[in-house]
Design a protein around this motif. Sequence first.
Motif, PDB file in Angstrom:
ATOM      1  N   THR A  34     -11.298 -33.435   9.127  1.00  0.00           N
ATOM      2  CA  THR A  34     -12.319 -33.337   8.084  1.00  0.00           C
ATOM      3  C   THR A  34     -12.318 -34.570   7.180  1.00  0.00           C
ATOM      4  OG1 THR A  34     -10.806 -32.073   6.689  1.00  0.00           O
ATOM      5  CG2 THR A  34     -12.338 -30.833   8.058  1.00  0.00           C
ATOM      6  N   GLY A  36     -11.965 -37.644   8.158  1.00  0.00           N
ATOM      7  CA  GLY A  36     -12.786 -38.632   8.846  1.00  0.00           C
ATOM      8  C   GLY A  36     -14.272 -38.346   8.688  1.00  0.00           C
ATOM      9  N   VAL A  37     -14.643 -37.094   8.730  1.00  0.00           N
ATOM     10  CA  VAL A  37     -16.053 -36.719   8.565  1.00  0.00           C
ATOM     11  C   VAL A  37     -16.505 -36.976   7.138  1.00  0.00           C
ATOM     12  CG1 VAL A  37     -17.655 -34.763   8.622  1.00  0.00           C
ATOM     13  CG2 VAL A  37     -15.947 -35.021  10.422  1.00  0.00           C
ATOM     14  N   ALA A  39     -15.250 -39.154   4.999  1.00  0.00           N
ATOM     15  CA  ALA A  39     -15.274 -40.590   4.717  1.00  0.00           C
ATOM     16  C   ALA A  39     -16.529 -41.244   5.275  1.00  0.00           C
ATOM     17  CB  ALA A  39     -14.029 -41.260   5.296  1.00  0.00           C
ATOM     18  N   LYS A  40     -17.044 -40.765   6.410  1.00  0.00           N
ATOM     19  CA  LYS A  40     -18.267 -41.333   6.976  1.00  0.00           C
ATOM     20  C   LYS A  40     -19.484 -40.964   6.149  1.00  0.00           C
ATOM     21  CE  LYS A  40     -16.584 -41.512  11.687  1.00  0.00           C
ATOM     22  NZ  LYS A  40     -16.700 -40.972  13.039  1.00  0.00           N
ATOM     23  N   ALA A  41     -19.455 -39.829   5.492  1.00  0.00           N
ATOM     24  CA  ALA A  41     -20.601 -39.374   4.707  1.00  0.00           C
ATOM     25  C   ALA A  41     -20.544 -39.860   3.262  1.00  0.00           C
ATOM     26  CB  ALA A  41     -20.667 -37.846   4.726  1.00  0.00           C
ATOM     27  N   GLU A  44     -22.198 -45.538   0.366  1.00  0.00           N
ATOM     28  CA  GLU A  44     -21.901 -46.913   0.731  1.00  0.00           C
ATOM     29  C   GLU A  44     -21.980 -47.800  -0.506  1.00  0.00           C
ATOM     30  OE1 GLU A  44     -23.907 -48.509   4.078  1.00  0.00           O
ATOM     31  OE2 GLU A  44     -23.857 -46.624   5.169  1.00  0.00           O
TER      32      GLU A  44
END
Length: 73
Positions: A34, A36-37, A39-41, A44
């Motif tokens: 979770t 990793g998920v 951090a991608k969302a 930016e």
Amino acid sequence: MAGAHADQDEAITGINVTPLVDVTLVLLVVFMVTAGVIAKAAIEVDLPRAAHGGETTRTTFALVLSSDGRTYL
């Protein structure tokens, strides 16, 4: 028969930690996936770029204060 009752009256002195370790490892894997998920969302951000040798400053100012109170630039 008398020996069977003596075993049941003794206190439990050992704790089985295998289920605890299993649950801990499963929770660790869930948190790693979770993270990793999440951090991608994330939002930016425009981070500053690192300067290379060509973008260094050319002039350096030095301010000198003497013991008698005079300043030099």
